[in-house]
Motif scaffolding. Structure first.
Motif, short mmCIF file in Angstrom:
data_model
loop_
_atom_site.label_atom_id
_atom_site.label_comp_id
_atom_site.label_asym_id
_atom_site.label_seq_id
_atom_site.Cartn_x
_atom_site.Cartn_y
_atom_site.Cartn_z
N SER A 119 0.81 -1.22 0.00
CA SER A 119 0.00 0.00 0.00
C SER A 119 0.85 1.27 0.00
CB SER A 119 -0.93 0.00 1.23
OG SER A 119 -0.17 -0.05 2.42
N THR A 120 2.16 1.11 -0.22
CA THR A 120 3.04 2.27 -0.25
C THR A 120 3.70 2.39 -1.62
OG1 THR A 120 4.99 1.04 0.51
CG2 THR A 120 3.52 1.94 2.21
N SER A 121 4.46 3.45 -1.81
CA SER A 121 5.13 3.67 -3.10
C SER A 121 6.60 3.31 -3.01
CB SER A 121 4.97 5.14 -3.51
OG SER A 121 5.46 6.00 -2.49
N SER A 122 6.90 2.09 -2.54
CA SER A 122 8.29 1.64 -2.44
C SER A 122 8.90 1.51 -3.83
CB SER A 122 8.35 0.29 -1.73
OG SER A 122 7.83 0.39 -0.43
N SER A 123 10.20 1.69 -3.91
CA SER A 123 10.89 1.61 -5.19
C SER A 123 10.85 0.19 -5.72
CB SER A 123 12.33 2.07 -5.04
OG SER A 123 13.07 1.14 -4.26
N ASP A 124 10.92 0.07 -7.04
CA ASP A 124 10.92 -1.25 -7.67
C ASP A 124 12.08 -2.10 -7.19
OD1 ASP A 124 8.64 -0.70 -9.04
OD2 ASP A 124 9.63 -0.18 -10.92
N SER A 125 13.23 -1.49 -7.01
CA SER A 125 14.42 -2.25 -6.61
C SER A 125 14.27 -2.82 -5.20
CB SER A 125 15.67 -1.38 -6.70
OG SER A 125 15.57 -0.25 -5.83
N SER A 126 13.70 -2.04 -4.29
CA SER A 126 13.54 -2.54 -2.92
C SER A 126 12.51 -3.68 -2.88
CB SER A 126 13.11 -1.41 -1.97
OG SER A 126 11.84 -0.91 -2.31
N ILE A 127 11.46 -3.57 -3.68
CA ILE A 127 10.46 -4.63 -3.76
C ILE A 127 11.09 -5.89 -4.35
CG2 ILE A 127 8.35 -5.39 -4.90
CD1 ILE A 127 7.86 -3.54 -2.57
N THR A 128 11.88 -5.73 -5.41
CA THR A 128 12.54 -6.87 -6.02
C THR A 128 13.44 -7.58 -5.02
OG1 THR A 128 12.52 -5.81 -8.19
CG2 THR A 128 14.09 -7.60 -7.88
N ASN A 129 14.15 -6.81 -4.19
CA ASN A 129 15.02 -7.40 -3.18
C ASN A 129 14.21 -8.22 -2.17
OD1 ASN A 129 17.32 -6.26 -4.32
ND2 ASN A 129 17.28 -4.46 -3.00
N LEU A 130 13.09 -7.67 -1.72
CA LEU A 130 12.25 -8.38 -0.76
C LEU A 130 11.70 -9.68 -1.36
CD1 LEU A 130 10.18 -5.49 0.89
CD2 LEU A 130 11.97 -6.87 1.98
N LEU A 131 11.25 -9.58 -2.61
CA LEU A 131 10.68 -10.76 -3.26
C LEU A 131 11.74 -11.81 -3.56
CD1 LEU A 131 8.18 -9.01 -5.71
CD2 LEU A 131 7.66 -10.20 -3.57
N THR A 132 12.96 -11.38 -3.82
CA THR A 132 14.06 -12.33 -4.02
C THR A 132 14.34 -13.10 -2.74
OG1 THR A 132 15.06 -10.92 -5.71
CG2 THR A 132 16.47 -12.58 -4.70
N VAL A 133 14.33 -12.39 -1.62
CA VAL A 133 14.52 -13.05 -0.33
C VAL A 133 13.38 -14.02 -0.05
CG1 VAL A 133 14.67 -12.69 2.16
CG2 VAL A 133 15.87 -11.14 0.62
N LEU A 134 12.14 -13.60 -0.35
CA LEU A 134 11.00 -14.49 -0.16
C LEU A 134 11.14 -15.75 -1.00
CD1 LEU A 134 8.16 -15.02 1.00
CD2 LEU A 134 7.22 -13.78 -0.97
N ARG A 135 11.53 -15.57 -2.27
CA ARG A 135 11.75 -16.73 -3.14
C ARG A 135 12.79 -17.68 -2.55
NH1 ARG A 135 14.87 -16.41 -7.74
NH2 ARG A 135 16.40 -15.51 -6.28
N ASP A 136 13.90 -17.12 -2.08
CA ASP A 136 14.96 -17.94 -1.51
C ASP A 136 14.49 -18.68 -0.26
OD1 ASP A 136 16.60 -17.03 -3.52
OD2 ASP A 136 17.67 -15.58 -2.27
N GLN A 137 13.67 -18.02 0.55
CA GLN A 137 13.15 -18.66 1.76
C GLN A 137 12.21 -19.81 1.43
OE1 GLN A 137 13.91 -18.02 5.16
NE2 GLN A 137 15.62 -17.01 4.11
N ILE A 138 11.42 -19.64 0.38
CA ILE A 138 10.54 -20.73 -0.05
C ILE A 138 11.37 -21.93 -0.49
CG2 ILE A 138 8.87 -21.44 -1.81
CD1 ILE A 138 7.84 -18.55 -1.79
#
Length: 269
Positions: A119-138
């Motif tokens: 619900s915020t305007s986070s940068s694409d790069s920061s979101i990509t980093n979070l999603l990469t970590v999520l992928r790795d955790q899965i």
């Protein structure tokens, strides 16, 4: 808004989130999404089918469903869950196979953070980093598969429905057979065909899985054992540990206070 409608509305987003409530018995029948999906119950129990895979997902686990994989989910009990939809056409490469895994404290906080970021305007790069970590955790998370619970046969389903409401019901196989209009041999054969186990083992399986939700209450382990129909808490603890490789107390201590989190993300509920 339905998930697929939301995906069509915001096709450029890296991910989307949705908090949902399913009442006991609700069936979200066979469907698919063009994006990957994470299903994370925060209260209750879901049974999900992906192709020919069937698993029960409790509130300390999550299910990753790759895009375009047909699946369905049924709420065993009243269930609150968080869903994350992951765009397969963006920067992160996600696994190709479905996976049911435990939710560690880190994964839980990561999912919560993504809900906040959606619900915020986070940068694409920061979101990509979070999603990469999520992928790795899965990828590295331990598999956590609780097998099929809800039967297909209407006679076993009648037994399941009564056990869900009164898990301490102590009918013998002969008494259950009379109750549902089948022979003892028929019930035994149905259990063997659907679950690959005896009727008594399936009944214990039902009770133990239902106890996962009870462990999220204020009941003591002794009270839970009695409510399930066990003669003592030690018998319940032994059976639980044999099935889940940990004691009920450890399961309870490793679970998290998701209720407040869900309400804050889905205030209308």
């Amino acid at each position: 808004m339905l998930a697929n409608e939301l995906i069509k509305t915001l096709p450029e987003r890296q991910f989307l989130t949705k908090a949902m409530l399913m009442t006991a018995g609700y069936l979200d029948d066979w469907h698919e999404h063009s994006w990957h999906q994470i299903v994370f119950p925060v209260k209750g129990l879901l049974q999900s089918n992906i192709d020919d895979i069937c698993t029960v997902v409790p509130h300390n686990a999550m299910l990753f469903i790759p895009s375009d994989r047909i699946h369905k989910s049924e709420a065993i009990t009243d269930t609150e869950f968080l869903a994350i939809y992951l765009n397969p056409n963006q920067s992160v490469d996600y696994p190709a196979q479905p996976k049911s895994c435990l939710v560690s404290p880190f994964i839980k906080e990561l999912i919560l953070l993504l809900f906040q970021q959606s619900s915020t305007s986070s940068s694409d790069s920061s979101i990509t980093n979070l999603l990469t970590v999520l992928r790795d955790q899965i990828v590295i998370a331990p598999n956590y598969e609780i097998p099929l619970l809800i039967p297909r046969d209407k006679r076993l389903l009648a037994i399941f429905s009564q056990l869900k409401e009164q898990p301490d019901t102590s009918f013998t196989l002969k008494e259950w057979a009379k109750q549902v209009g089948a022979s003892e041999r028929t019930l035994s054969r149905l259990c063997a065909n659907e679950f690959g186990q005896s009727f008594s083992l399936w009944r214990q399986h039902v009770r133990l899985v239902l106890s996962l939700q009870l462990l999220d209450s204020n009941l003591t382990v002794q009270d839970i054992a009695l409510e399930l129909g066990y003669g003592s808490d030690s018998a319940y603890i032994y059976a639980f540990k044999k099935m889940f490789n940990q004691t009920p107390s450890k399961y309870r201590n490793d679970s998290f206070g998701h209720r407040v989190m869900f309400n804050s993300l889905c205030p209308s509920n």
